[in-house]
Write a protein that holds these residues in place. Structure first.
Motif, PDB file in Angstrom:
ATOM      1  N   LEU A  62       0.859  -1.182   0.000  1.00  0.00           N
ATOM      2  CA  LEU A  62       0.000   0.000   0.000  1.00  0.00           C
ATOM      3  C   LEU A  62       0.893   1.229   0.000  1.00  0.00           C
ATOM      4  O   LEU A  62       1.827   1.339   0.801  1.00  0.00           O
ATOM      5  N   VAL A  63       0.618   2.172  -0.904  1.00  0.00           N
ATOM      6  CA  VAL A  63       1.404   3.398  -1.012  1.00  0.00           C
ATOM      7  C   VAL A  63       0.486   4.581  -0.723  1.00  0.00           C
ATOM      8  O   VAL A  63      -0.481   4.825  -1.447  1.00  0.00           O
ATOM      9  N   LEU A  64       0.790   5.319   0.348  1.00  0.00           N
ATOM     10  CA  LEU A  64      -0.003   6.482   0.735  1.00  0.00           C
ATOM     11  C   LEU A  64       0.773   7.761   0.427  1.00  0.00           C
ATOM     12  O   LEU A  64       1.916   7.712  -0.031  1.00  0.00           O
ATOM     13  N   GLU A  65       0.144   8.913   0.693  1.00  0.00           N
ATOM     14  CA  GLU A  65       0.854  10.166   0.473  1.00  0.00           C
ATOM     15  C   GLU A  65       2.102  10.227   1.339  1.00  0.00           C
ATOM     16  O   GLU A  65       3.159  10.681   0.898  1.00  0.00           O
ATOM     17  N   THR A  66       1.973   9.803   2.590  1.00  0.00           N
ATOM     18  CA  THR A  66       3.098   9.808   3.514  1.00  0.00           C
ATOM     19  C   THR A  66       2.864   8.726   4.560  1.00  0.00           C
ATOM     20  O   THR A  66       1.807   8.089   4.583  1.00  0.00           O
ATOM     21  N   ASP A  67       3.833   8.511   5.424  1.00  0.00           N
ATOM     22  CA  ASP A  67       3.723   7.516   6.482  1.00  0.00           C
ATOM     23  C   ASP A  67       2.853   8.088   7.604  1.00  0.00           C
ATOM     24  O   ASP A  67       3.304   8.944   8.377  1.00  0.00           O
ATOM     25  N   LEU A  68       1.604   7.635   7.698  1.00  0.00           N
ATOM     26  CA  LEU A  68       0.675   8.193   8.669  1.00  0.00           C
ATOM     27  C   LEU A  68       1.087   7.887  10.105  1.00  0.00           C
ATOM     28  O   LEU A  68       0.862   8.693  11.001  1.00  0.00           O
ATOM     29  N   GLU A  69       1.694   6.728  10.325  1.00  0.00           N
ATOM     30  CA  GLU A  69       2.119   6.377  11.679  1.00  0.00           C
ATOM     31  C   GLU A  69       3.208   7.325  12.158  1.00  0.00           C
ATOM     32  O   GLU A  69       3.210   7.774  13.300  1.00  0.00           O
ATOM     33  N   GLY A 139     -20.223  15.384  12.235  1.00  0.00           N
ATOM     34  CA  GLY A 139     -20.289  13.935  12.161  1.00  0.00           C
ATOM     35  C   GLY A 139     -19.127  13.247  11.474  1.00  0.00           C
ATOM     36  O   GLY A 139     -19.141  12.020  11.316  1.00  0.00           O
ATOM     37  N   ALA A 140     -18.107  13.991  11.086  1.00  0.00           N
ATOM     38  CA  ALA A 140     -16.952  13.374  10.419  1.00  0.00           C
ATOM     39  C   ALA A 140     -15.972  12.862  11.465  1.00  0.00           C
ATOM     40  O   ALA A 140     -14.876  13.408  11.657  1.00  0.00           O
ATOM     41  N   ASN A 141     -16.368  11.786  12.119  1.00  0.00           N
ATOM     42  CA  ASN A 141     -15.572  11.254  13.234  1.00  0.00           C
ATOM     43  C   ASN A 141     -14.983   9.884  12.954  1.00  0.00           C
ATOM     44  O   ASN A 141     -14.358   9.290  13.832  1.00  0.00           O
ATOM     45  N   ALA A 142     -15.187   9.368  11.749  1.00  0.00           N
ATOM     46  CA  ALA A 142     -14.649   8.048  11.405  1.00  0.00           C
ATOM     47  C   ALA A 142     -13.291   8.202  10.724  1.00  0.00           C
ATOM     48  O   ALA A 142     -12.960   9.273  10.205  1.00  0.00           O
ATOM     49  N   PRO A 143     -12.486   7.133  10.719  1.00  0.00           N
ATOM     50  CA  PRO A 143     -11.190   7.219  10.037  1.00  0.00           C
ATOM     51  C   PRO A 143     -11.362   7.545   8.562  1.00  0.00           C
ATOM     52  O   PRO A 143     -12.357   7.165   7.934  1.00  0.00           O
ATOM     53  N   GLY A 144     -10.400   8.254   8.001  1.00  0.00           N
ATOM     54  CA  GLY A 144     -10.394   8.486   6.567  1.00  0.00           C
ATOM     55  C   GLY A 144     -10.034   7.219   5.816  1.00  0.00           C
ATOM     56  O   GLY A 144      -9.625   6.209   6.406  1.00  0.00           O
ATOM     57  N   VAL A 145     -10.175   7.267   4.503  1.00  0.00           N
ATOM     58  CA  VAL A 145      -9.906   6.093   3.674  1.00  0.00           C
ATOM     59  C   VAL A 145      -8.482   5.608   3.867  1.00  0.00           C
ATOM     60  O   VAL A 145      -8.226   4.404   4.020  1.00  0.00           O
ATOM     61  N   ASP A 146      -7.522   6.546   3.855  1.00  0.00           N
ATOM     62  CA  ASP A 146      -6.118   6.151   3.945  1.00  0.00           C
ATOM     63  C   ASP A 146      -5.804   5.497   5.280  1.00  0.00           C
ATOM     64  O   ASP A 146      -5.115   4.466   5.332  1.00  0.00           O
ATOM     65  N   ALA A 147      -6.312   6.070   6.388  1.00  0.00           N
ATOM     66  CA  ALA A 147      -6.061   5.482   7.708  1.00  0.00           C
ATOM     67  C   ALA A 147      -6.687   4.101   7.828  1.00  0.00           C
ATOM     68  O   ALA A 147      -6.085   3.167   8.383  1.00  0.00           O
ATOM     69  N   LEU A 149      -7.366   1.950   5.364  1.00  0.00           N
ATOM     70  CA  LEU A 149      -6.641   0.995   4.540  1.00  0.00           C
ATOM     71  C   LEU A 149      -5.265   0.681   5.116  1.00  0.00           C
ATOM     72  O   LEU A 149      -4.774  -0.448   4.980  1.00  0.00           O
ATOM     73  N   GLN A 150      -4.650   1.657   5.764  1.00  0.00           N
ATOM     74  CA  GLN A 150      -3.363   1.378   6.399  1.00  0.00           C
ATOM     75  C   GLN A 150      -3.525   0.316   7.482  1.00  0.00           C
ATOM     76  O   GLN A 150      -2.698  -0.605   7.593  1.00  0.00           O
ATOM     77  N   ASP A 151      -4.581   0.424   8.278  1.00  0.00           N
ATOM     78  CA  ASP A 151      -4.838  -0.581   9.314  1.00  0.00           C
ATOM     79  C   ASP A 151      -5.085  -1.953   8.686  1.00  0.00           C
ATOM     80  O   ASP A 151      -4.590  -2.980   9.186  1.00  0.00           O
ATOM     81  N   GLU A 152      -5.848  -1.988   7.590  1.00  0.00           N
ATOM     82  CA  GLU A 152      -6.122  -3.262   6.924  1.00  0.00           C
ATOM     83  C   GLU A 152      -4.843  -3.859   6.337  1.00  0.00           C
ATOM     84  O   GLU A 152      -4.632  -5.083   6.387  1.00  0.00           O
ATOM     85  N   ALA A 153      -3.977  -3.010   5.794  1.00  0.00           N
ATOM     86  CA  ALA A 153      -2.717  -3.496   5.232  1.00  0.00           C
ATOM     87  C   ALA A 153      -1.827  -4.074   6.324  1.00  0.00           C
ATOM     88  O   ALA A 153      -1.177  -5.114   6.129  1.00  0.00           O
ATOM     89  N   LYS A 154      -1.805  -3.425   7.473  1.00  0.00           N
ATOM     90  CA  LYS A 154      -1.003  -3.933   8.594  1.00  0.00           C
ATOM     91  C   LYS A 154      -1.510  -5.290   9.055  1.00  0.00           C
ATOM     92  O   LYS A 154      -0.720  -6.202   9.341  1.00  0.00           O
TER      93      LYS A 154
END
Length: 286
Positions: A62-69, A139-147, A149-154
């Motif tokens: 998975l390639v994101l804009e940057t390393d979110l962690e 109401g925008a309290n859920a993780p974004g798409v990138d976050a 997918l990062q969890d799913e990739a991990k």
């Protein structure tokens, strides 16, 4: 309305069930996947359309804009705050006209936001904080798409990489800070008046993969601010395309970036098309 910082959320952020927002990018026998992300979502946006998890499942990394962690780590947060804070004795109000300073103070008082929590920061970071706080209240309290997918990739043991280093990502905000406090804060105040309608339109356009609508709603406005448009969109898109076309594609990978990076004549979809890649909506494969 300029929508500068709603655009930032779309880049830096549904009522329908399906999505056209994931593409297979191929040339010969080589291919990878590309999708747009919204960095803030509501609970009703989940589950994501199946194309996202299908692309992740079929990819080696998975390639994101940057390393979110790294960006959200204690050291990353400390660096972000340090870079975007005024020195002692200086604050944002000192860089605004009297009417705009009063408008900002009135807004913070009305929404029970401590003014000093905003004005200690430079304009771009302050504007992002204001916009984020408003959207969370809507109401925008859920993780974004990138976050997400990062969890799913991990969980599945896939490699995760970034198109930008954390420092390069932070440099984008620094460049925006230099665009002028009056312009950035005035734009944000205008954005926040209609943020609920704009957020809904943003999410709907993202989820349907409507690149023309994203271009019309947001990029047209951003182009009225050439320096900001170059900083947020053009420079980054050009750098990312160079990486993507140079990347050996012996194994498929999944690239997820802010949805506005895909749209428009400077967007990744158009640039990859010009590079000879075939662009196929992944929904056709589901």
């Amino acid at each position: 309305m300029s929508r500068i910082f709603l655009s930032c959320i779309l880049l830096l952020l549904s009522s329908t069930v399906s999505a056209d927002g994931v593409w297979k990018i191929s040339k010969g026998k080589q291919h990878f996947y590309l999708a747009g992300s919204v960095h803030m979502l509501s609970a009703q946006d989940y589950p994501l359309p199946p194309e996202y998890l299908l692309a992740l499942q079929q990819s080696d990394s998975l390639v994101l804009e940057t390393d979110l962690e790294q960006l959200s780590s204690p050291s990353g947060i400390q660096q972000m705050i340090s870079l975007n804070s005024y020195p002692s004795g200086e604050n944002l109000l000192q860089h605004l006209s009297a009417p705009l300073a009063k408008q900002l103070a009135d807004y913070c008082r009305q929404h029970k936001i401590p003014l000093e929590q905003i004005t200690r920061f430079k304009p771009a970071f302050a504007a992002i904080m204001l916009t984020t706080t408003q959207l969370q209240a809507q109401g925008a309290n859920a993780p974004g798409v990138d976050a997400f997918l990062q969890d799913e990739a991990k969980k599945s043991g896939k490699k995760i990489a970034g198109l930008e280093t954390m420092q390069q990502h932070l440099d984008v905000i620094t460049e925006l800070n230099n665009s002028g406090a009056e312009t950035l804060i005035k734009s944000t105040m205008d954005d926040l008046k209609d943020s609920s309608e704009d957020f809904d339109a943003m999410r709907k356009a993202w989820r349907s993969g409507d690149l023309e609508q994203l271009d019309h709603l947001y990029l047209d406005d951003l182009k009225n601010y050439p320096a900001i448009y170059q900083t947020l969109i053009v420079k980054r898109n050009n750098a990312w395309v160079k990486q993507l076309v140079a990347e050996p594609k012996t194994k498929p990978f999944f690239v997820v970036v802010g949805a506005l990076h895909l749209a428009g004549d400077q967007g990744l979809i158009e640039q990859l098309t010009q590079q000879g890649y075939q662009i196929t909506p992944l929904k056709d494969k589901v």
